[in-house]
Design an enzyme around this catalytic site. Structure first.
Site, PDB file in Angstrom:
ATOM      1  N   ASP A 118       0.846  -1.199   0.000  1.00  0.00           N
ATOM      2  CA  ASP A 118       0.000   0.000   0.000  1.00  0.00           C
ATOM      3  C   ASP A 118       0.876   1.242   0.000  1.00  0.00           C
ATOM      4  O   ASP A 118       0.570   2.238   0.652  1.00  0.00           O
ATOM      5  CB  ASP A 118      -0.932   0.002   1.219  1.00  0.00           C
ATOM      6  N   ASP A 125       2.977   2.386   8.098  1.00  0.00           N
ATOM      7  CA  ASP A 125       1.796   1.564   7.780  1.00  0.00           C
ATOM      8  C   ASP A 125       2.181   0.247   7.110  1.00  0.00           C
ATOM      9  O   ASP A 125       1.814  -0.024   5.958  1.00  0.00           O
ATOM     10  CB  ASP A 125       0.815   2.344   6.887  1.00  0.00           C
TER      11      ASP A 125
END
Length: 304
Positions: free
Chosen positions: A218, A235
């Protein structure tokens, strides 16, 4: 750290390969504390639930979550809680005081996470999580441990990510990059004065991740931050192993996102070329940018 956007050092001897961490989603000490419900834990739970930053969370934080926080306090990883840094559908992140008066981030995943199905998409096919059933609690616990393991693996590979400190059940404690009142800026929020240098650092970190058996999954300008001259990748909860059936698709998507961002910064970049770079073994183990002088004068200013 050398100059602005410089790469952190990579110790090739410690870079992990295909040996994968075992993930245990059986009941933890926090579950046992929650079941036992002795007076000391009950007092702690009541104090925490009465704290301003947790009052709105009484309906989503179960007793075992409070027990996980209690265990992290007992183990010295958390001394006190501050306010929330972010509130999302899957997790809340709080500023906290850690060991030796250091600021840390406590990420608390909700067991009843709304993106349960999306979590499963990233877990299924990852060799570390074979046998995870459809039990929502097990999926969220596995996801929390997965993020801790991914951060640990990335740091071993020489990728600048928040340092993982401890994990207990659905609570992850990690380095707080920047302070709440002076938070680190996402790459999307800054003017990149030397995009060539920044791009070389990003692509090298992508290659180091891949060499360590991970794909971010991502990656974009919204999952990289700038703090005190360092580019930090964040993340990593959804990062998958290179053996995941969708790893190649995720990597190509990461390459496309990164290439598009730096194209908008004026560089001639291409997702396919970046993919080729990331998946090709580095002939220079130091991983230095191609032009050492490119780090000179690199800077990033806030958009204001």
């Amino acid at each position: 750290m050398s100059d602005e956007f410089g790469l952190i050092a990579s110790d090739e001897a410690d870079v992990p390969g295909d040996e994968w961490e075992e993930i245990d989603v059986s009941d933890t000490e926090a579950d046992r504390i929650a079941r036992r419900r002795d007076r000391e834990f009950d007092d702690f739970r009541k104090r925490l639930k009465d704290a301003d930053q947790f009052k709105v969370e009484q309906s989503v934080f179960d007793d075992a979550t409070f027990a996980a926080i209690y265990k992290l306090v007992q183990d010295g990883h958390i001394e006190a809680f501050g306010g929330p840094i972010s509130t999302g559908k899957e997790a809340n992140v709080y500023e906290a005081l850690g060991d030796e008066d250091t600021d840390v981030a406590a990420k608390i995943y909700r067991i009843n996470a709304s993106n349960f199905r999306q979590m499963r998409d990233y877990l299924e096919g990852d060799p570390r999580f074979e046998g995870i059933g459809h039990d929502k609690k097990q999926v969220v616990l596995a996801w929390t441990q997965k993020e801790f393991a991914n951060l640990s693996r990335a740091r071993q590979a020489g990728v600048r990510v928040p340092e993982p400190i401890a994990v207990e059940r659905n609570v992850l404690v990690m380095e707080l990059v920047g302070l709440v009142e002076d938070r680190a800026r996402r790459l999307a929020e800054v003017n990149v004065e030397n995009p060539q240098t920044a791009y070389e650092v990003v692509r090298e970190y992508m290659r180091r991740l891949y060499s360590a058996g991970l794909v971010h999954g991502d990656l974009s300008e919204y999952n990289m931050i700038i703090h005190e001259g360092e580019l930090v990748v964040i993340d990593l909860g959804q990062a998958v192993t290179v053996h995941h059936p969708n790893a190649d698709e995720f990597l190509r998507r990461d390459c496309t996102n990164v290439a598009k961002f730096f194209s908008r910064q004026g560089l001639e970049t291409d997702g396919d070329d970046l993919y080729e770079f990331v998946t090709t073994a580095d002939p220079d183990p130091s991983g230095s940018p191609n032009d050492p002088s490119a780090t000179d004068g690199a800077n990033a200013d806030d958009d204001g």
